[in-house]
Design a protein around this motif. Structure first.
Motif, short mmCIF file in Angstrom:
data_model
loop_
_atom_site.label_atom_id
_atom_site.label_comp_id
_atom_site.label_asym_id
_atom_site.label_seq_id
_atom_site.Cartn_x
_atom_site.Cartn_y
_atom_site.Cartn_z
N ASN A 82 2.49 -69.40 9.36
CA ASN A 82 1.45 -68.47 9.84
C ASN A 82 0.94 -67.59 8.72
OD1 ASN A 82 1.75 -69.42 12.57
ND2 ASN A 82 3.65 -68.24 12.62
N TYR A 83 0.70 -68.20 7.58
CA TYR A 83 0.24 -67.47 6.41
C TYR A 83 -1.09 -66.79 6.69
CZ TYR A 83 -1.37 -66.62 1.65
OH TYR A 83 -1.85 -66.03 0.50
N GLN A 84 -1.15 -65.50 6.41
CA GLN A 84 -2.33 -64.67 6.66
C GLN A 84 -2.81 -64.81 8.10
OE1 GLN A 84 -5.05 -65.71 3.44
NE2 GLN A 84 -4.14 -64.13 2.14
N ASP A 85 -1.86 -64.92 9.02
CA ASP A 85 -2.15 -65.06 10.45
C ASP A 85 -3.03 -66.26 10.76
OD1 ASP A 85 -0.62 -62.82 11.23
OD2 ASP A 85 -2.27 -61.47 10.68
N LYS A 86 -2.91 -67.28 9.93
CA LYS A 86 -3.65 -68.53 10.16
C LYS A 86 -2.66 -69.63 10.47
CE LYS A 86 -7.34 -67.21 7.05
NZ LYS A 86 -7.93 -67.39 5.74
N ASN A 87 -3.16 -70.75 10.93
CA ASN A 87 -2.33 -71.89 11.26
C ASN A 87 -2.02 -72.67 9.98
OD1 ASN A 87 -0.87 -73.46 12.99
ND2 ASN A 87 -2.59 -74.77 13.53
N ALA A 88 -1.33 -71.98 9.06
CA ALA A 88 -1.06 -72.54 7.74
C ALA A 88 0.36 -72.20 7.31
CB ALA A 88 -2.04 -71.99 6.71
N THR A 89 0.97 -73.11 6.58
CA THR A 89 2.25 -72.86 5.94
C THR A 89 1.97 -72.65 4.46
OG1 THR A 89 3.52 -74.09 7.58
CG2 THR A 89 4.52 -73.84 5.40
N ARG A 90 2.54 -71.62 3.90
CA ARG A 90 2.30 -71.25 2.51
C ARG A 90 3.53 -71.56 1.67
NH1 ARG A 90 -1.60 -69.76 -1.16
NH2 ARG A 90 -0.78 -68.24 -2.61
N LEU A 91 3.36 -72.43 0.68
CA LEU A 91 4.41 -72.69 -0.30
C LEU A 91 4.26 -71.64 -1.39
CD1 LEU A 91 6.71 -74.38 -1.50
CD2 LEU A 91 4.97 -75.86 -2.53
N ASN A 92 5.15 -70.66 -1.40
CA ASN A 92 5.07 -69.56 -2.35
C ASN A 92 5.79 -69.86 -3.67
OD1 ASN A 92 3.65 -67.48 -0.78
ND2 ASN A 92 5.44 -67.58 0.53
N LYS A 93 6.85 -70.61 -3.57
CA LYS A 93 7.68 -70.85 -4.76
C LYS A 93 8.27 -72.25 -4.69
CE LYS A 93 9.31 -66.00 -4.72
NZ LYS A 93 8.00 -65.49 -4.67
N LEU A 94 8.26 -72.95 -5.81
CA LEU A 94 8.97 -74.22 -5.94
C LEU A 94 9.42 -74.30 -7.39
CD1 LEU A 94 9.92 -76.98 -4.90
CD2 LEU A 94 7.70 -77.89 -5.53
N TYR A 95 10.71 -74.11 -7.59
CA TYR A 95 11.25 -74.11 -8.95
C TYR A 95 12.52 -74.94 -9.00
CZ TYR A 95 7.82 -70.60 -9.88
OH TYR A 95 6.61 -69.96 -10.01
N LEU A 96 12.58 -75.77 -10.03
CA LEU A 96 13.75 -76.59 -10.29
C LEU A 96 14.21 -76.31 -11.71
CD1 LEU A 96 12.43 -79.95 -8.88
CD2 LEU A 96 14.24 -78.56 -7.88
N LEU A 97 15.52 -76.31 -11.90
CA LEU A 97 16.04 -76.16 -13.25
C LEU A 97 15.47 -77.27 -14.12
CD1 LEU A 97 19.77 -75.36 -12.40
CD2 LEU A 97 18.04 -73.77 -13.30
#
Length: 165
Positions: A77-92
């Motif tokens: 519910n990113y920004q109250d929208k019908n959306a999923t927000r990927l904020n971070k994706l980090y791998l060593l």
């Protein structure tokens, strides 16, 4: 064997450790050391991460045996929208290029579908090699954003989306 775990507040030190190990490798040629240090301190402040988890931000952590290789952080519910927000994706660095990023993207997309989101959205630095990874995973660039931070620092991002319905 790879296992996935949803993080809790007890995992914040591991999340921070991975960020502090991956960011120099990821952004070292893009950002100044001063901006890198500023952003790490700002975005990975323990109280901020703890508050994010309390407010529904999900961190899925990927382990090989008992060793954490990386994580994906996302919210629905990113920004109250019908959306999923990927904020971070980090791998060593030693875990990159072995399919772990795809596994974590698949987790986020599956979670978005479960929540009946229309899209998964993310920002990625325009000069970050990860932009091509996201394209390969099915994301499309929909806009560019220049985000001003304190001290005159600037985040120069692509906004990318993947339709999940």
């Amino acid at each position: 064997m790879i296992t996935l775990k949803t993080a809790s507040a007890t995992d914040i030190s591991t999340i921070r450790e991975i960020a502090f190990k991956t960011w120099p490798n990821t952004y070292g040629e893009i950002l100044s050391q001063e901006q890198l240090d500023y952003m790490l301190d700002k975005f990975y402040e323990p109280a901020l991460l703890e508050e994010s988890i309390r407010n529904g931000h999900i961190f899925t952590m990927a382990y090989e045996d008992d060793f954490c290789l990386g994580y994906a952080g996302y919210q629905h519910n990113y920004q109250d929208k019908n959306a999923t927000r990927l904020n971070k994706l980090y791998l060593l660095p030693e875990a990159q290029g072995k399919g772990m990023g795809k596994i974590l993207i698949d987790v986020v997309v599956a979670a978005a579908k479960e929540k009946e989101a229309d899209i998964v959205t993310l920002n990625v630095n325009r000069f970050n090699k990860a932009a091509s990874f996201y394209k390969k995973m099915g994301f499309e660039i929909v806009a560019e954003a220049d985000i001003e931070l304190d001290h005159g620092y600037l985040m120069e991002d692509f906004i990318m989306e993947m339709k999940v319905k």
